[in-house]
Design a protein around this motif. Structure first.
Motif: not given
Length: 288
Positions: A4-7, A13-14, A21-23
């Motif tokens: 669940r933590r990986i999910a 993260i993305p 990146t954009f802000h």
């Protein structure tokens, strides 16, 4: 738990990377360039320290844009909250076609600000002037967007018309949280509608009033689209907001570093005003 933590990480993260990146990264770049003399196009630049920030306080165009923006934001914030609260009270009453009217009043919120601005630009420039000429009114026969003294009123009208939609929904949500038993008890005590509003409705809407005031003020201070669609900052520079000045000067006038410094000051001003609003209005909530 590990799966669940990986999910969770795969989902967050993305989004965090995209936000950075954009802000965040462009904002940090802007702060960096604020201490340079970069024009936004050349490959070389020099560090000038706080020179850009000092010159901002000497620039008449910058000072006038701040004065206009604050004047506009204060007027719009007051009008939006007064009108939206009145509409919300009406829509919360026992009337026919209540859901239909709620949908109609919320419609402006889903429309593009630029499209609404261009529509009102046509109305001010053609429809209202034609009606004014036929009515024999010299004032109405003139396009107020072309008048340096009245152009900002046209922008206020458009902003208020579109801005009351969202605030009305928030006030309606707040009115739904007020227990009806309080109104029944006030009726037994012989309290009138005005007394009910002062003693029950408005105090219990304090948190929603705080949210609406902060959001309306922030939106007013960041006004950009309405001005682009209606006046472009004119006539002259009479309706040039801070956001419009940063955009035109930074991307079209070769003042990238200079306007980056202006944007940094602008950001600090908005943060300070928002914090002061929250502090004052939340204190009022506790007093109530």
């Amino acid at each position: 738990m590990a799966k669940r933590r990986i999910a969770f990480y795969l989902m967050t993260i993305p989004a965090l990377l995209l936000f950075f990146t954009f802000h965040t990264f462009p904002a940090l770049q802007g702060i960096f360039y604020a201490f340079t003399n970069w024009d936004g196009f050349g490959e070389s630049y020099d560090f000038v320290g706080f020179k850009n920030f000092v010159n901002l306080f000497k620039d008449e165009n910058v000072i006038n844009s701040y004065i206009f923006t604050f004047k506009y934001a204060i007027v719009v914030t007051i009008l939006i909250n007064v009108i939206s609260l009145l509409i919300a009270l009406g829509l919360n009453a026992k009337i026919k076609f209540k859901n239909f009217f709620r949908g109609v009043y919320f419609l402006p919120n889903i429309l593009s600000v630029l499209i609404v601005g261009f529509i009102f630009n046509y109305l001010f420039s053609n429809v209202l002037t034609t009606w004014g000429a036929k009515m024999g009114s010299e004032f109405l026969s003139q396009n107020i967007l072309g008048n340096a003294d009245w152009a900002w009123i046209g922008i206020v009208i458009v902003a208020v018309w579109q801005g009351i939609a969202f605030n009305t929904i928030l006030y309606l949500a707040g009115l739904q949280t007020i227990p009806k038993d309080l109104y029944e008890a006030s009726n037994l005590d012989g309290a009138g509608k005005f007394r009910e509003f002062i003693s029950i409705t408005f105090p219990l809407l304090a948190s929603f009033f705080t949210i609406n005031m902060v959001l309306a003020m922030k939106s007013g201070l960041m006004v950009f689209d309405q001005i682009v669609a209606l006046t472009g900052g004119g006539p002259g520079r009479s309706t040039q907001s801070i956001a419009l000045l940063i955009y035109t000067g930074g991307f079209q006038g070769g003042e990238f570093a200079y306007q980056s410094a202006n944007a940094v000051i602008y950001f600090i001003v908005i943060i300070v005003i928002s914090v002061l609003q929250l502090k004052f209005l939340q204190k009022r909530e506790m007093d109530m």
